[in-house]
Scaffold this motif. Structure first.
Motif, PDB file in Angstrom:
ATOM      1  N   MET A   1       0.851  -1.183   0.000  1.00 24.07           N
ATOM      2  CA  MET A   1       0.000   0.000   0.000  1.00 24.07           C
ATOM      3  C   MET A   1       0.895   1.244   0.000  1.00 24.07           C
ATOM      4  SD  MET A   1      -2.700   0.838   2.853  1.00 24.07           S
ATOM      5  CE  MET A   1      -3.575   2.218   3.125  1.00 24.07           C
ATOM      6  N   THR A   2       0.565   2.164  -0.843  1.00 16.79           N
ATOM      7  CA  THR A   2       1.316   3.410  -0.942  1.00 16.79           C
ATOM      8  C   THR A   2       0.507   4.538  -0.298  1.00 16.79           C
ATOM      9  OG1 THR A   2       2.307   2.698  -3.002  1.00 16.79           O
ATOM     10  CG2 THR A   2       2.358   5.049  -2.535  1.00 16.79           C
ATOM     11  N   ILE A   3       1.166   5.302   0.531  1.00 17.90           N
ATOM     12  CA  ILE A   3       0.532   6.466   1.150  1.00 17.90           C
ATOM     13  C   ILE A   3       1.228   7.701   0.603  1.00 17.90           C
ATOM     14  CG2 ILE A   3       0.059   7.696   3.294  1.00 17.90           C
ATOM     15  CD1 ILE A   3       0.086   4.974   4.682  1.00 17.90           C
ATOM     16  N   ARG A   4       0.441   8.555  -0.047  1.00 20.58           N
ATOM     17  CA  ARG A   4       0.997   9.782  -0.609  1.00 20.58           C
ATOM     18  C   ARG A   4       0.764  10.941   0.341  1.00 20.58           C
ATOM     19  NH1 ARG A   4      -0.323  10.812  -6.727  1.00 20.58           N
ATOM     20  NH2 ARG A   4       1.001  12.509  -6.115  1.00 20.58           N
ATOM     21  N   ALA A   5       1.687  11.842   0.340  1.00 16.70           N
ATOM     22  CA  ALA A   5       1.557  13.064   1.140  1.00 16.70           C
ATOM     23  C   ALA A   5       1.740  14.257   0.211  1.00 16.70           C
ATOM     24  CB  ALA A   5       2.599  13.085   2.240  1.00 16.70           C
ATOM     25  N   LEU A   6       0.799  15.165   0.273  1.00 18.36           N
ATOM     26  CA  LEU A   6       0.871  16.372  -0.539  1.00 18.36           C
ATOM     27  C   LEU A   6       0.783  17.579   0.394  1.00 18.36           C
ATOM     28  CD1 LEU A   6      -1.548  15.261  -3.379  1.00 18.36           C
ATOM     29  CD2 LEU A   6       0.923  15.426  -3.515  1.00 18.36           C
ATOM     30  N   PRO A   7       1.864  18.315   0.532  1.00 17.67           N
ATOM     31  CA  PRO A   7       1.843  19.458   1.454  1.00 17.67           C
ATOM     32  C   PRO A   7       1.076  20.645   0.874  1.00 17.67           C
ATOM     33  CG  PRO A   7       3.925  19.386   0.304  1.00 17.67           C
ATOM     34  CD  PRO A   7       3.157  18.151  -0.116  1.00 17.67           C
ATOM     35  N   THR A   8       0.555  21.447   1.756  1.00 15.32           N
ATOM     36  CA  THR A   8      -0.114  22.672   1.349  1.00 15.32           C
ATOM     37  C   THR A   8       0.051  23.704   2.467  1.00 15.32           C
ATOM     38  OG1 THR A   8      -2.132  23.596   0.416  1.00 15.32           O
ATOM     39  CG2 THR A   8      -2.406  22.036   2.225  1.00 15.32           C
ATOM     40  N   LEU A   9      -0.416  24.881   2.217  1.00 17.39           N
ATOM     41  CA  LEU A   9      -0.278  25.968   3.183  1.00 17.39           C
ATOM     42  C   LEU A   9      -1.413  25.933   4.210  1.00 17.39           C
ATOM     43  CD1 LEU A   9       0.607  28.678   0.564  1.00 17.39           C
ATOM     44  CD2 LEU A   9       2.180  27.610   2.169  1.00 17.39           C
ATOM     45  N   HIS A  10      -1.090  26.328   5.423  1.00 17.41           N
ATOM     46  CA  HIS A  10      -2.077  26.367   6.497  1.00 17.41           C
ATOM     47  C   HIS A  10      -3.063  27.508   6.234  1.00 17.41           C
ATOM     48  CE1 HIS A  10      -3.724  26.830  10.537  1.00 17.41           C
ATOM     49  NE2 HIS A  10      -3.317  25.588  10.731  1.00 17.41           N
ATOM     50  N   PRO A  11      -4.355  27.279   6.494  1.00 20.06           N
ATOM     51  CA  PRO A  11      -5.351  28.336   6.253  1.00 20.06           C
ATOM     52  C   PRO A  11      -5.060  29.652   6.988  1.00 20.06           C
ATOM     53  CG  PRO A  11      -6.435  26.244   6.626  1.00 20.06           C
ATOM     54  CD  PRO A  11      -4.977  26.027   6.902  1.00 20.06           C
ATOM     55  N   ALA A  12      -4.534  29.591   8.199  1.00 15.69           N
ATOM     56  CA  ALA A  12      -4.222  30.826   8.938  1.00 15.69           C
ATOM     57  C   ALA A  12      -3.130  31.616   8.221  1.00 15.69           C
ATOM     58  CB  ALA A  12      -3.789  30.495  10.362  1.00 15.69           C
ATOM     59  N   TYR A  13      -2.184  30.907   7.636  1.00 20.47           N
ATOM     60  CA  TYR A  13      -1.129  31.586   6.869  1.00 20.47           C
ATOM     61  C   TYR A  13      -1.740  32.305   5.670  1.00 20.47           C
ATOM     62  CZ  TYR A  13       3.092  32.363   4.152  1.00 20.47           C
ATOM     63  OH  TYR A  13       4.107  32.952   3.432  1.00 20.47           O
ATOM     64  N   LEU A  14      -2.693  31.660   5.029  1.00 26.13           N
ATOM     65  CA  LEU A  14      -3.336  32.279   3.864  1.00 26.13           C
ATOM     66  C   LEU A  14      -4.118  33.529   4.243  1.00 26.13           C
ATOM     67  CD1 LEU A  14      -4.540  29.062   2.058  1.00 26.13           C
ATOM     68  CD2 LEU A  14      -2.583  30.500   1.456  1.00 26.13           C
ATOM     69  N   LEU A  15      -4.644  33.563   5.469  1.00 26.97           N
ATOM     70  CA  LEU A  15      -5.332  34.775   5.918  1.00 26.97           C
ATOM     71  C   LEU A  15      -4.359  35.934   6.091  1.00 26.97           C
ATOM     72  CD1 LEU A  15      -7.827  33.283   8.519  1.00 26.97           C
ATOM     73  CD2 LEU A  15      -8.366  34.258   6.278  1.00 26.97           C
ATOM     74  N   ARG A  16      -3.129  35.617   6.511  1.00 26.95           N
ATOM     75  CA  ARG A  16      -2.117  36.663   6.707  1.00 26.95           C
ATOM     76  C   ARG A  16      -1.391  37.022   5.418  1.00 26.95           C
ATOM     77  NH1 ARG A  16      -1.094  33.205  11.065  1.00 26.95           N
ATOM     78  NH2 ARG A  16       0.793  32.464  10.063  1.00 26.95           N
ATOM     79  N   GLN A  17      -1.318  36.072   4.503  1.00 25.53           N
ATOM     80  CA  GLN A  17      -0.602  36.255   3.234  1.00 25.53           C
ATOM     81  C   GLN A  17      -1.520  35.878   2.070  1.00 25.53           C
ATOM     82  OE1 GLN A  17       2.472  37.501   3.104  1.00 25.53           O
ATOM     83  NE2 GLN A  17       2.643  37.548   5.324  1.00 25.53           N
TER      84      GLN A  17
END
Length: 44
Positions: A1-17
């Motif tokens: 079984m393969t587990i993929r991880a895809l990073p993204t930005l935190h919603p609080a960071y997006l509110l500031r930036q």
């Protein structure tokens, strides 16, 4: 079984930036693409 991880930005960071929302949207589209590919391969 393969587990993929895809990073993204935190919603609080997006509110500031808010200029990084475009990058977050690209991340979300990549997640949808990965899930669709996984779904297709599981159906085969």
């Amino acid at each position: 079984m393969t587990i993929r991880a895809l990073p993204t930005l935190h919603p609080a960071y997006l509110l500031r930036q808010p200029t990084y929302k475009r990058h977050a949207w690209q991340d979300l589209r990549a997640i949808v693409t990965a899930l669709e590919a996984t779904e297709k391969s599981a159906a085969s």
